[in-house]
Every structure is written in structure tokens, then in C-alpha cells.
Design an enzyme around this catalytic site. Structure first.
Site, mmCIF file in Angstrom:
data_model
loop_
_atom_site.group_PDB
_atom_site.id
_atom_site.type_symbol
_atom_site.label_atom_id
_atom_site.label_comp_id
_atom_site.label_asym_id
_atom_site.label_seq_id
_atom_site.Cartn_x
_atom_site.Cartn_y
_atom_site.Cartn_z
ATOM 1 C CG HIS A 61 9.892 1.790 11.882
ATOM 2 N ND1 HIS A 61 10.010 0.419 11.724
ATOM 3 C CD2 HIS A 61 9.734 1.996 13.209
ATOM 4 C CE1 HIS A 61 9.935 -0.165 12.910
ATOM 5 N NE2 HIS A 61 9.759 0.765 13.830
ATOM 6 C CB SER A 105 -0.968 0.013 1.189
ATOM 7 O OG SER A 105 -0.297 0.205 2.405
ATOM 8 C CG ASN A 106 3.565 2.694 2.993
ATOM 9 O OD1 ASN A 106 3.374 3.887 3.253
ATOM 10 N ND2 ASN A 106 3.350 1.729 3.871
ATOM 11 C CG MET A 150 8.776 -6.824 5.563
ATOM 12 S SD MET A 150 8.531 -5.296 6.503
ATOM 13 C CE MET A 150 8.297 -5.998 8.125
ATOM 14 N NE ARG A 151 14.413 -10.888 2.945
ATOM 15 C CZ ARG A 151 14.449 -12.110 3.429
ATOM 16 N NH1 ARG A 151 15.316 -12.426 4.374
ATOM 17 N NH2 ARG A 151 13.629 -13.032 2.994
ATOM 18 C CG LEU A 152 19.336 -4.507 8.608
ATOM 19 C CD1 LEU A 152 18.593 -3.205 8.877
ATOM 20 C CD2 LEU A 152 19.842 -5.110 9.920
ATOM 21 C CE LYS A 186 22.296 -7.987 4.910
ATOM 22 N NZ LYS A 186 21.552 -7.540 6.057
HETATM 23 C C1 GRF Z 1 3.853 -0.753 6.782
HETATM 24 O O1 GRF Z 1 3.214 -0.599 8.019
HETATM 25 C C2 GRF Z 1 5.283 -0.335 6.863
HETATM 26 O O2 GRF Z 1 5.500 0.772 7.669
HETATM 27 C C3 GRF Z 1 5.906 -1.563 7.481
HETATM 28 O O3 GRF Z 1 5.270 -2.640 6.862
HETATM 29 C C4 GRF Z 1 3.980 -2.232 6.426
HETATM 30 C C5 GRF Z 1 3.921 -2.473 4.956
HETATM 31 O O4 GRF Z 1 2.648 -2.182 4.442
HETATM 32 N N1 GRF Z 1 7.324 -1.563 7.361
HETATM 33 P P1 GRF Z 1 2.432 -2.040 2.871
HETATM 34 O O5 GRF Z 1 3.047 -3.274 2.227
HETATM 35 O O6 GRF Z 1 3.099 -0.785 2.418
HETATM 36 O O7 GRF Z 1 0.947 -1.995 2.699
#
Ligand code: GRF
Length: 211
Positions: free
Chosen positions: A111, A15-16, A92-94, A67
């Protein structure tokens, strides 16, 4: 000013990433999505990006092994786009210091917490468990430490007594999209500068605005 070339990184729902893409299409952000990188096969964001007609780069962490191999794969894959900015939109990876050094001060993350509180996974659950009364989101430049780095913008939401991790996450998400869009827009207009740990150029942003 020429449009900034942007590569989006996402791991799931996206969604972001959608908020950033749409803001670019609408001209709210002076940028253009060049490609989307995803580390999870089958993640919904893959289909979404394909529907935009944007090149999709699947960097399957498990298949790529180490990695180092994973990051090398991504660096090679995005190199042709000569990106001005990488946006970690629910990625979701550093990333390692070595990777980051290739795009110093050109990687932005979102975040779902008011950093420096509640770094890492389940930030919204951490906020509920800690009993804080205000939570929110942070958009920041990426450095090797997780969820650290100069803060660009934050937005606040109230925490309710009966909140769960999920209800708070949903409330924070409504602020993530406009906050991320504004931060990327400021970057693309060359408004931001970094002075030590402090980002300048964000005056006027209201972290308490209700939308
Ligand atoms: C969001 O809350 C973001 O801040 C976090 O993981 C979520 C991802 O949501 N790191 P989306 O995939 O952007 O909908």
C-alpha cells in the site's frame, strides 16, 4: 529450502509484479511465480506476464457478476498451483474474509502510504492533502479490513511543499519495489512470524534508506 510457490495479483501497470518476478528470476527471492491473476481486461500487466511465459488468469469482475462468483473463479483457477503465497501487487480489489481464510497468513499486500494512515484509494493524494511531511509505503499481511493487517515492512520518503499526488506517488514507487522484494524474500526464507498484530523477523531493515 524449496522455492516458495507464488501467485501474483495485479490490476494495471504491474511495476511491483515485475520487481517481484525479476527478483525471483535473479535468485534474490527464494520463490517462483506460478501464475498471475488480473481483474482488468487489457491491463498492461497481462502482456508482461505472458512475456514471462507464466500462466495468466483473467478474472473479469464485470463478466463474472457477483463478488462471490469472482472470488470462486479465482480460487478454482489458482488451486492447482498450491501456492505458498499470494502477492497483491497493485491489485485494486478488496478480498473477502472467506477468500482470505483459504490462504490465512499467506497473502501480502503493498500500500502506498505509511499505514495505518491513509487507507484506501488515492493514498498519496490523501497524504498531500493532509500536509504530512513524511510519506511512504507499507507491506503487510492481508486481513478482511482494507489496508489493515500485520505490518511487515515500511519505507519512508519526504513530502515536498510543491508535491502533487502524482509526484509523491512516483517518489513512493521507488521505495515500493525494494520494500516489497525484501518482505517477500523474508517470507520465502521462513524468517517472518506473526505475534498478534506484530510481525517479527524484520530486524535490520532500514525504512529510511535512500536508494
Ligand atoms: C502502487 O502504487 C501500489 O502500491 C498501489 O497501486 C500501484 C500499482 O502500481 N496499490 P504497479 O501496477 O505495481 O506499477
Amino acid at each position: 529450502m524449496p522455492k516458495k510457490k507464488i501467485v501474483l495479483f495485479a490490476s494495471g501497470r504491474g511495476s511491483n509484479a515485475i520487481a517481484l518476478h525479476d527478483a525471483m528470476v535473479q535468485g534474490v527471492i527464494n520463490g517462483e511465480v506460478q501464475a498471475l491473476v488480473c481483474d482488468i481486461p487489457g491491463a498492461p500487466v497481462l502482456e508482461t506476464a505472458a512475456s514471462w511465459g507464466v500462466p495468466v488468469i483473467l478474472a473479469d469482475r464485470k463478466k463474472l457478476g457477483s463478488k462471490a462468483a469472482f472470488e470462486e473463479f479465482i480460487l478454482k483457477a489458482i488451486e492447482p498451483y498450491q501456492a505458498d503465497l499470494l502477492c497483491l501487487a497493485g491489485f485494486m480489489r478488496l478480498l473477502s474474509g472467506d477468500f482470505i481464510s483459504h490462504y490465512a497468513d499467506k497473502i501480502i499486500n503493498i500500500h502506498p502510504a505509511l499505514l495505518p494512515s491513509f487507507r484506501g484509494l488515492h493514498a498519496q493524494g490523501q497524504a498531500v492533502a493532509a500536509g504530512v511531511k513524511i510519506a511512504g509505503c507499507t507491506v503487510h499481511f492481508v486481513v478482511p479490513d482494507m489496508d489493515a493487517g500485520p505490518i511487515i515492512l515500511q519505507s519512508a520518503v519526504p513530502v515536498c511543499e510543491d508535491d502533487t499526488e502524482d509526484t509523491l506517488a512516483a517518489r513512493i514507487l521507488t521505495r515500493e519495489h525494494p520494500t516489497f522484494v525484501k518482505a517477500v524474500s523474508l517470507f520465502c526464507d521462513d524468517k517472518l512470524s506473526i505475534d498478534g498484530n506484530v510481525v517479527k523477523g524484520t530486524t535490520g531493515w532500514d525504512p529510511f534508506k535512500i536508494i
